[in-house]
Design a protein around this motif. Structure first.
Motif, PDB file in Angstrom:
ATOM      1  N   LYS A  96      64.018  29.702 -69.273  1.00 22.29           N
ATOM      2  CA  LYS A  96      65.523  29.687 -69.108  1.00 22.29           C
ATOM      3  C   LYS A  96      66.290  30.678 -69.869  1.00 22.29           C
ATOM      4  N   LEU A  97      65.761  31.049 -71.067  1.00 27.99           N
ATOM      5  CA  LEU A  97      66.424  32.215 -71.646  1.00 27.99           C
ATOM      6  C   LEU A  97      66.414  33.537 -70.978  1.00 27.99           C
ATOM      7  N   ASP A  98      65.251  34.025 -70.267  1.00 28.12           N
ATOM      8  CA  ASP A  98      65.176  34.977 -69.602  1.00 28.12           C
ATOM      9  C   ASP A  98      66.220  34.934 -68.055  1.00 28.12           C
ATOM     10  N   GLU A  99      66.235  33.687 -67.671  1.00 29.25           N
ATOM     11  CA  GLU A  99      67.085  33.451 -66.510  1.00 29.25           C
ATOM     12  C   GLU A  99      68.553  33.829 -66.846  1.00 29.25           C
ATOM     13  N   VAL A 100      68.868  33.310 -68.341  1.00 27.94           N
ATOM     14  CA  VAL A 100      70.471  33.692 -68.775  1.00 27.94           C
ATOM     15  C   VAL A 100      70.603  34.974 -68.986  1.00 27.94           C
ATOM     16  N   THR A 101      69.708  35.685 -69.574  1.00 27.55           N
ATOM     17  CA  THR A 101      69.607  37.273 -69.807  1.00 27.55           C
ATOM     18  C   THR A 101      69.753  37.947 -68.415  1.00 27.55           C
TER      19      THR A 101
ATOM     20  N   MET B 254      51.858  28.577 -76.937  1.00 25.14           N
ATOM     21  CA  MET B 254      53.061  28.111 -76.577  1.00 25.14           C
ATOM     22  C   MET B 254      52.931  26.699 -75.683  1.00 25.14           C
ATOM     23  N   ASN B 255      53.589  25.766 -76.100  1.00 26.88           N
ATOM     24  CA  ASN B 255      53.660  24.556 -75.247  1.00 26.88           C
ATOM     25  C   ASN B 255      54.551  24.594 -74.096  1.00 26.88           C
TER      26      ASN B 255
ATOM     27  N   GLN C 130      61.734  26.856 -72.200  1.00 30.66           N
ATOM     28  CA  GLN C 130      62.944  27.370 -72.876  1.00 30.66           C
ATOM     29  C   GLN C 130      62.798  28.907 -72.753  1.00 30.66           C
ATOM     30  N   ALA C 131      61.719  29.410 -72.907  1.00 31.14           N
ATOM     31  CA  ALA C 131      61.912  30.938 -72.664  1.00 31.14           C
ATOM     32  C   ALA C 131      62.106  31.493 -71.387  1.00 31.14           C
TER      33      ALA C 131
END
Length: 63
Positions: free
Chosen positions: A11-16, A1-2, A8-9
């Motif tokens: 940020k997605l976890d925070e949104v979830t 993973m870069n 992005q991952a």
């Protein structure tokens, strides 16, 4: 993973997490509104909590 994918991952976890927290709060609020238990004044709750804290502090005091 870069680095970009990691961000992005994250940020997605925070949104979830935010969505889950919002749903939890909404559920708790709905349960409180639907409850038939009598309301307890804030001052009464705080007095009880402070008494419990003082009791525990006295029980666990060193010396």
């Amino acid at each position: 993973m870069n680095q970009k994918q990691i961000k992005q991952a994250s940020k997605l976890d925070e949104v979830t997490q935010d969505k889950n927290h919002t749903l939890w709060i909404q559920k708790k609020a709905a349960m409180a509104r639907a409850s038939s238990q009598p309301l307890v004044p804030h001052e009464d709750v705080m007095n009880k909590a402070n008494a419990l804290i003082a009791e525990k502090a006295k029980k666990h005091a060193v010396g």
